[in-house]
Motif scaffolding. Sequence first.
Motif, PDB file in Angstrom:
ATOM      1  N   VAL A 151       3.165 103.383  39.308  1.00  0.00           N
ATOM      2  CA  VAL A 151       3.431 101.937  38.991  1.00  0.00           C
ATOM      3  C   VAL A 151       4.712 101.821  37.821  1.00  0.00           C
ATOM      4  O   VAL A 151       5.134 100.773  37.618  1.00  0.00           O
ATOM      5  CB  VAL A 151       2.510 101.043  38.698  1.00  0.00           C
ATOM      6  N   TYR A 152       5.347 102.720  37.349  1.00  0.00           N
ATOM      7  CA  TYR A 152       6.289 102.828  36.443  1.00  0.00           C
ATOM      8  C   TYR A 152       7.456 101.959  36.853  1.00  0.00           C
ATOM      9  O   TYR A 152       7.869 100.962  36.120  1.00  0.00           O
ATOM     10  CB  TYR A 152       6.843 104.070  35.779  1.00  0.00           C
ATOM     11  N   PRO A 153       7.848 102.534  38.178  1.00  0.00           N
ATOM     12  CA  PRO A 153       9.189 101.537  38.487  1.00  0.00           C
ATOM     13  C   PRO A 153       9.080 100.199  38.594  1.00  0.00           C
ATOM     14  O   PRO A 153      10.023  99.352  38.247  1.00  0.00           O
ATOM     15  CB  PRO A 153       9.662 102.304  39.889  1.00  0.00           C
ATOM     16  N   PRO A 154       7.938  99.792  39.455  1.00  0.00           N
ATOM     17  CA  PRO A 154       8.129  98.370  39.490  1.00  0.00           C
ATOM     18  C   PRO A 154       7.672  97.373  38.227  1.00  0.00           C
ATOM     19  O   PRO A 154       8.115  96.413  37.810  1.00  0.00           O
ATOM     20  CB  PRO A 154       6.801  98.210  40.554  1.00  0.00           C
ATOM     21  N   VAL A 155       6.630  98.244  37.547  1.00  0.00           N
ATOM     22  CA  VAL A 155       6.538  97.466  36.231  1.00  0.00           C
ATOM     23  C   VAL A 155       7.835  97.227  35.141  1.00  0.00           C
ATOM     24  O   VAL A 155       7.932  96.622  34.672  1.00  0.00           O
ATOM     25  CB  VAL A 155       5.347  98.289  35.260  1.00  0.00           C
ATOM     26  N   CYS A 156       8.558  98.550  34.960  1.00  0.00           N
ATOM     27  CA  CYS A 156       9.901  98.556  34.375  1.00  0.00           C
ATOM     28  C   CYS A 156      10.782  97.621  34.854  1.00  0.00           C
ATOM     29  O   CYS A 156      11.554  96.795  34.257  1.00  0.00           O
ATOM     30  CB  CYS A 156      10.123 100.033  34.282  1.00  0.00           C
ATOM     31  N   LYS A 157      10.948  97.431  36.176  1.00  0.00           N
ATOM     32  CA  LYS A 157      11.740  96.616  36.689  1.00  0.00           C
ATOM     33  C   LYS A 157      11.426  95.144  36.464  1.00  0.00           C
ATOM     34  O   LYS A 157      12.279  94.239  35.933  1.00  0.00           O
ATOM     35  CB  LYS A 157      11.589  96.658  38.438  1.00  0.00           C
ATOM     36  N   MET A 158       9.998  94.675  36.110  1.00  0.00           N
ATOM     37  CA  MET A 158       9.592  93.420  35.999  1.00  0.00           C
ATOM     38  C   MET A 158       9.960  93.073  34.565  1.00  0.00           C
ATOM     39  O   MET A 158      10.413  92.020  34.031  1.00  0.00           O
ATOM     40  CB  MET A 158       7.956  93.400  36.275  1.00  0.00           C
ATOM     41  N   ILE A 159       9.698  94.301  33.729  1.00  0.00           N
ATOM     42  CA  ILE A 159       9.917  94.162  32.256  1.00  0.00           C
ATOM     43  C   ILE A 159      11.712  93.755  32.213  1.00  0.00           C
ATOM     44  O   ILE A 159      11.820  92.936  31.283  1.00  0.00           O
ATOM     45  CB  ILE A 159       9.531  95.243  31.521  1.00  0.00           C
ATOM     46  N   ARG A 160      12.240  94.633  32.729  1.00  0.00           N
ATOM     47  CA  ARG A 160      13.897  94.427  32.767  1.00  0.00           C
ATOM     48  C   ARG A 160      14.291  92.895  32.995  1.00  0.00           C
ATOM     49  O   ARG A 160      15.038  92.644  32.334  1.00  0.00           O
ATOM     50  CB  ARG A 160      14.284  95.678  33.435  1.00  0.00           C
ATOM     51  N   HIS A 161      13.544  92.448  34.147  1.00  0.00           N
ATOM     52  CA  HIS A 161      14.068  91.145  34.674  1.00  0.00           C
ATOM     53  C   HIS A 161      13.619  90.016  34.023  1.00  0.00           C
ATOM     54  O   HIS A 161      14.175  88.967  33.650  1.00  0.00           O
ATOM     55  CB  HIS A 161      13.689  91.146  36.109  1.00  0.00           C
ATOM     56  N   PHE A 162      12.476  90.161  33.471  1.00  0.00           N
ATOM     57  CA  PHE A 162      11.592  88.839  32.865  1.00  0.00           C
ATOM     58  C   PHE A 162      11.266  89.002  31.664  1.00  0.00           C
ATOM     59  O   PHE A 162      10.822  87.867  30.991  1.00  0.00           O
ATOM     60  CB  PHE A 162      10.721  88.487  33.905  1.00  0.00           C
ATOM     61  N   CYS A 163      11.039  90.260  30.853  1.00  0.00           N
ATOM     62  CA  CYS A 163      10.636  90.326  29.529  1.00  0.00           C
ATOM     63  C   CYS A 163      11.361  90.803  28.313  1.00  0.00           C
ATOM     64  O   CYS A 163      10.532  91.153  27.450  1.00  0.00           O
ATOM     65  CB  CYS A 163       9.356  91.104  29.609  1.00  0.00           C
ATOM     66  N   MET A 164      12.657  91.060  28.626  1.00  0.00           N
ATOM     67  CA  MET A 164      13.604  91.810  27.564  1.00  0.00           C
ATOM     68  C   MET A 164      13.540  91.067  26.518  1.00  0.00           C
ATOM     69  O   MET A 164      13.347  89.602  26.366  1.00  0.00           O
ATOM     70  CB  MET A 164      14.748  92.158  28.317  1.00  0.00           C
ATOM     71  N   ASN A 165      13.818  91.334  25.194  1.00  0.00           N
ATOM     72  CA  ASN A 165      14.076  90.705  24.180  1.00  0.00           C
ATOM     73  C   ASN A 165      15.519  89.997  24.450  1.00  0.00           C
ATOM     74  O   ASN A 165      16.587  90.650  24.937  1.00  0.00           O
ATOM     75  CB  ASN A 165      14.207  91.701  22.973  1.00  0.00           C
ATOM     76  N   ARG A 166      15.536  88.880  23.989  1.00  0.00           N
ATOM     77  CA  ARG A 166      16.726  87.884  24.319  1.00  0.00           C
ATOM     78  C   ARG A 166      17.733  88.476  23.146  1.00  0.00           C
ATOM     79  O   ARG A 166      17.714  88.824  22.077  1.00  0.00           O
ATOM     80  CB  ARG A 166      16.421  86.574  24.175  1.00  0.00           C
ATOM     81  N   ALA A 167      19.120  88.334  23.737  1.00  0.00           N
ATOM     82  CA  ALA A 167      20.406  88.945  22.866  1.00  0.00           C
ATOM     83  C   ALA A 167      20.605  88.255  21.609  1.00  0.00           C
ATOM     84  O   ALA A 167      20.835  89.032  20.730  1.00  0.00           O
ATOM     85  CB  ALA A 167      21.637  88.932  23.820  1.00  0.00           C
ATOM     86  N   ASP A 168      20.094  86.771  21.571  1.00  0.00           N
ATOM     87  CA  ASP A 168      20.492  86.281  20.260  1.00  0.00           C
ATOM     88  C   ASP A 168      19.360  86.288  19.158  1.00  0.00           C
ATOM     89  O   ASP A 168      19.349  85.899  18.336  1.00  0.00           O
ATOM     90  CB  ASP A 168      20.681  84.741  20.557  1.00  0.00           C
ATOM     91  N   GLN A 169      18.635  87.157  19.490  1.00  0.00           N
ATOM     92  CA  GLN A 169      17.209  87.490  18.521  1.00  0.00           C
ATOM     93  C   GLN A 169      17.603  88.806  17.892  1.00  0.00           C
ATOM     94  O   GLN A 169      16.724  88.964  16.905  1.00  0.00           O
ATOM     95  CB  GLN A 169      15.973  87.507  19.201  1.00  0.00           C
ATOM     96  N   GLY A 170      18.509  89.617  18.211  1.00  0.00           N
ATOM     97  CA  GLY A 170      18.441  90.902  17.410  1.00  0.00           C
ATOM     98  C   GLY A 170      17.061  91.714  17.999  1.00  0.00           C
ATOM     99  O   GLY A 170      16.744  91.392  18.980  1.00  0.00           O
TER     100      GLY A 170
END
Length: 526
Positions: free
Chosen positions: A165-184
């Motif tokens: 389940v690494y690929p689907p989980v990492c895909k979800m993290i990448r699309h929806f849970c990444m640290n925002r660019a303006d936060q550092g």
Amino acid sequence: MGSRAPAITMRNDSFSDGDSVRGEPLSEKTETENASEIGCLSVIVLGASGDLAKKKTFPALFNLFKQGFLQQNEVHIFGYARTKLSDDDLRNRIRGYLKSGNGDSSATSEVVTKFLMMIKYVSGSYDDESGFVHLDKEISEHEISRKSNQGSSRRLFYLALPPSVYPPVCKMIRHFCMNRADQGGWTRIVVEKPFGKDLASSEQLSSQLGQLFEEPQIYRIDHYLGKELVQNLLVLRFANRLFMPLWNRDNISNIQIVFREDFGTEGRGGYFDEYGIIRDIIQNHLLQILCLVAMEKPVSLKPEHIRDEKVKVLRAVTPIEDDDVVLGQYEGYKDDPTVSKNSNTPTFATVILRLHNERWEGVPFILKAGKALNSRKAEIRVQFKDVPGDIFKSKKQGRNEFVIRLQPSEAMYMKLTVKRPGLEMSTILSELDLSYGQRYQEVVIPEAYERLILDTIRGDQQHFVRRDELKAAWEIFTPLLHRIDDGEIKPIPYKVGSRGPDEADNLLKKAGYVQTHGYIWIPPTL
């Protein structure tokens, strides 16, 4: 205040479905300057309801909190899994695995209670966006509540999950849970072994993760690299003049790296039968130790310099010959209803690796691992050659050996021939002994997961597996594993509680190992 991530081009590529991805800085600090970074830290444990999380991940986080590495007002921990639980349900599940260490009951200790209140639970599927959107909302609310600290925002995702389940989980993290660019700050992913089942599956998994994250964001954890005596190998080898001239083919006859368990699969038969002892232990844990034992001195202690030298070792390993392998399967293994009655899976293996380089040409590296054996231990055993022109040859019991005991009873000791006390000129085998339990009585040796999670927070990848290192390791073992999977090499039955198949001892003898009979190292009592 810690430095903010530099403004650089955002990555907005897509995965297989073409969904857009929220951009974030991809520049990752690869040194340990992040250790002093101030700001909000969110640790997200995916698979929070599973055994690995409650037995290893959460206790490691608790011990870091107890020692002051995770500040209560700066850190929040999120559990994520499919199981429907409340916050208190999760807290109660893990409470019994947390040890306060101050004599209080773990269930009532104040420090345990404080830690548990840092944990929040989110339920959701691993391949559905709604759960991860909810998770991101909870993390963001925590970050907003801490914004007065004016520090960077950091997100550490620990995947206590099956690799499938690494690929689907990492895909979800990448699309929806990444640290925002303006936060550092940063987003980092910790993935557990096994990283595939062979070279092809490992490369496929690496490729899928590589489409989503840069290499400095991925931390492939092998908990053996966090063990105290494994971490001591670099210091031992390169900080002591004593070992430098001895550590080569001119003086060393053979090197054994051993992992032994005195119990069988213990309810993990179905999982274990899919992988076997080579994939489960030898290809990762023992091979990582081999790299540290055999590597050349790195240019510096920077993580990439150390990992460069480990890769050189792996690339020097010659193809494994069938004559250098003995497999075993303990009697009763196939009685487990989750194990195939026709299983060819080895529960024991001795494999000899040979390195084609100037330092180690002709020195066999013996990797040995097994279940349901007569003892439990993990150790490195360096056996030296006989003394040239030895005038005490007829009186000696065995060769010099340098032994590093990884578990249990962490120790390092050197087997030496000395004069037996008394009037007669006779010899006896004794040892120079550094037993950690006796020498460092006031020091609590941290668990491997504690070190490695702290390294991840600090951005230090020294003790994690790099992608090219992983590929080189699979290139060594994949041909052998395919021959086993195809039934070309059969495991030999051995009795529970034995040393394993007799053929394994014969292989060691053939490799030049000289066993010392009658000598037993006994860890000193406190």
